[in-house]
Design an enzyme around this catalytic site. Sequence first.
Site, mmCIF file in Angstrom:
data_model
loop_
_atom_site.group_PDB
_atom_site.id
_atom_site.type_symbol
_atom_site.label_atom_id
_atom_site.label_comp_id
_atom_site.label_asym_id
_atom_site.label_seq_id
_atom_site.Cartn_x
_atom_site.Cartn_y
_atom_site.Cartn_z
ATOM 1 N N ASN A 18 126.403 -33.924 93.466
ATOM 2 C CA ASN A 18 125.016 -34.390 93.611
ATOM 3 C C ASN A 18 124.871 -35.260 94.852
ATOM 4 O O ASN A 18 123.850 -35.188 95.550
ATOM 5 C CB ASN A 18 124.585 -35.159 92.367
ATOM 6 C CG ASN A 18 124.114 -34.246 91.248
ATOM 7 O OD1 ASN A 18 123.056 -33.642 91.345
ATOM 8 N ND2 ASN A 18 124.904 -34.114 90.214
ATOM 9 N N ARG A 69 132.859 -56.755 83.005
ATOM 10 C CA ARG A 69 131.818 -56.031 83.753
ATOM 11 C C ARG A 69 131.207 -56.892 84.847
ATOM 12 O O ARG A 69 130.989 -56.438 85.962
ATOM 13 C CB ARG A 69 130.716 -55.545 82.804
ATOM 14 C CG ARG A 69 131.104 -54.386 81.944
ATOM 15 C CD ARG A 69 129.912 -53.878 81.144
ATOM 16 N NE ARG A 69 130.347 -52.972 80.083
ATOM 17 C CZ ARG A 69 130.714 -51.718 80.312
ATOM 18 N NH1 ARG A 69 130.687 -51.228 81.552
ATOM 19 N NH2 ARG A 69 131.132 -50.958 79.328
ATOM 20 N N ARG A 95 130.024 -45.523 85.066
ATOM 21 C CA ARG A 95 130.187 -46.863 84.492
ATOM 22 C C ARG A 95 128.855 -47.358 83.957
ATOM 23 O O ARG A 95 127.806 -47.129 84.582
ATOM 24 C CB ARG A 95 130.701 -47.861 85.550
ATOM 25 C CG ARG A 95 131.970 -47.449 86.235
ATOM 26 C CD ARG A 95 133.105 -47.220 85.293
ATOM 27 N NE ARG A 95 133.492 -48.437 84.545
ATOM 28 C CZ ARG A 95 134.354 -48.413 83.533
ATOM 29 N NH1 ARG A 95 134.864 -47.266 83.122
ATOM 30 N NH2 ARG A 95 134.685 -49.526 82.917
ATOM 31 N N LEU A 97 126.183 -50.095 83.552
ATOM 32 C CA LEU A 97 125.822 -51.268 84.354
ATOM 33 C C LEU A 97 125.119 -52.295 83.463
ATOM 34 O O LEU A 97 124.360 -51.941 82.566
ATOM 35 C CB LEU A 97 124.912 -50.846 85.512
ATOM 36 C CG LEU A 97 125.580 -49.902 86.532
ATOM 37 C CD1 LEU A 97 124.531 -49.259 87.421
ATOM 38 C CD2 LEU A 97 126.627 -50.655 87.348
ATOM 39 N N ASN A 111 118.815 -42.230 88.526
ATOM 40 C CA ASN A 111 120.004 -41.601 87.961
ATOM 41 C C ASN A 111 119.660 -40.170 87.599
ATOM 42 O O ASN A 111 118.506 -39.865 87.258
ATOM 43 C CB ASN A 111 120.458 -42.339 86.700
ATOM 44 C CG ASN A 111 121.713 -41.716 86.089
ATOM 45 O OD1 ASN A 111 122.664 -41.396 86.787
ATOM 46 N ND2 ASN A 111 121.697 -41.515 84.781
ATOM 47 N N HIS A 113 120.621 -37.293 84.875
ATOM 48 C CA HIS A 113 121.265 -37.167 83.564
ATOM 49 C C HIS A 113 121.186 -35.709 83.136
ATOM 50 O O HIS A 113 120.105 -35.097 83.222
ATOM 51 C CB HIS A 113 120.564 -38.085 82.554
ATOM 52 C CG HIS A 113 121.146 -38.027 81.187
ATOM 53 N ND1 HIS A 113 122.339 -38.635 80.866
ATOM 54 C CD2 HIS A 113 120.719 -37.411 80.063
ATOM 55 C CE1 HIS A 113 122.616 -38.397 79.590
ATOM 56 N NE2 HIS A 113 121.648 -37.662 79.076
ATOM 57 N N SER A 140 117.493 -34.343 83.991
ATOM 58 C CA SER A 140 116.386 -35.281 84.226
ATOM 59 C C SER A 140 116.799 -36.295 85.285
ATOM 60 O O SER A 140 117.940 -36.772 85.278
ATOM 61 C CB SER A 140 116.054 -36.055 82.938
ATOM 62 O OG SER A 140 115.816 -35.171 81.858
ATOM 63 N N ASP A 149 119.943 -44.543 79.944
ATOM 64 C CA ASP A 149 119.260 -43.236 80.083
ATOM 65 C C ASP A 149 117.841 -43.272 79.507
ATOM 66 O O ASP A 149 117.369 -42.280 78.956
ATOM 67 C CB ASP A 149 120.080 -42.145 79.362
ATOM 68 C CG ASP A 149 121.463 -42.003 79.979
ATOM 69 O OD1 ASP A 149 122.394 -41.657 79.236
ATOM 70 O OD2 ASP A 149 121.596 -42.274 81.180
ATOM 71 N N GLN A 177 120.685 -26.713 88.849
ATOM 72 C CA GLN A 177 119.332 -27.293 88.831
ATOM 73 C C GLN A 177 119.355 -28.766 89.234
ATOM 74 O O GLN A 177 118.412 -29.257 89.864
ATOM 75 C CB GLN A 177 118.702 -27.131 87.442
ATOM 76 C CG GLN A 177 118.529 -25.681 87.025
ATOM 77 C CD GLN A 177 117.762 -24.865 88.067
ATOM 78 O OE1 GLN A 177 116.744 -25.336 88.615
ATOM 79 N NE2 GLN A 177 118.248 -23.694 88.382
HETATM 80 C C1 GRF Z 1 126.878 -33.946 86.600
HETATM 81 O O1 GRF Z 1 126.761 -33.093 85.494
HETATM 82 C C2 GRF Z 1 125.867 -35.071 86.448
HETATM 83 O O2 GRF Z 1 124.759 -34.683 85.672
HETATM 84 C C3 GRF Z 1 126.631 -36.094 85.708
HETATM 85 O O3 GRF Z 1 127.915 -36.063 86.333
HETATM 86 C C4 GRF Z 1 128.226 -34.668 86.573
HETATM 87 C C5 GRF Z 1 129.044 -34.521 87.830
HETATM 88 O O4 GRF Z 1 128.240 -34.870 88.899
HETATM 89 N N1 GRF Z 1 125.991 -37.367 85.782
HETATM 90 P P1 GRF Z 1 128.785 -34.831 90.440
HETATM 91 O O5 GRF Z 1 129.300 -33.437 90.715
HETATM 92 O O6 GRF Z 1 129.893 -35.849 90.545
HETATM 93 O O7 GRF Z 1 127.567 -35.157 91.243
#
Ligand code: GRF
Length: 199
Positions: A18, A69, A95, A97, A111, A113, A140, A149, A177
């Site tokens: 991502n 934390r 993690r 937060l 974020n 999700h 989302s 979330d 997606q």
């Molecule tokens: C993805 O499925 C994302 O939705 C979740 O972590 C997974 C891996 O994401 N939060 P990435 O390839 O490290 O961006």
Amino acid sequence: MTADHKRVAILISGGGSNMVTLAQSMTGDHPARPVLVLSNDPSAKGLARAAEMGLATAAVDHRPFKGDRAAFEAALLEPLLAARPDIICLAGFMRILTRDFIQQFQGRMLNIHPSLLPKYPGLHTHQRALDAGDAEAGCSVHEVIADLDAGPVLGQARVPICKGDTAETLAARVLVQEHRLYPAVLRQFAQGDRTPLVL
Ligand code: GRF
């Protein structure tokens, strides 16, 4: 980058797919530019991918803080604040937060999700959708607030659940997606537009 570009920091924990699509989208007339890729895991493969793209990277290993934390987040804030981010994108950041950390960025932290929120906050979203016999799944993008979330949803994309799907095959379909949705939401968010986007 010019002074009027929004500065985007991207937080990752793993492969960073991502992060890659977000960073690749911030070019040309896009109102934002990536200024830092930051991970809680120094061995995160996404850090190497970011460096290959010429992006600034940093890592703060959460393990030496052993569950403290606040101390981990204080260490994380150093490189993060030094990058002077306007927007923070959590992208596969694994993690939890604290409320204090989130409050410093509330309203400008996003974020992605892997579920159609408000369904399935938390982990194992795809298996839960399969176990529930859902006909569709998806992802989302939401604003991050202290409750996990649970922030305002800024965009969603849906995929069908197919016969014979496993959590892995469904995750792969949703990830495609995610790579469409997150850049589209970030682009409009960076222009101050919070209209929920449905792909
Ligand atoms: C993805 O499925 C994302 O939705 C979740 O972590 C997974 C891996 O994401 N939060 P990435 O390839 O490290 O961006």
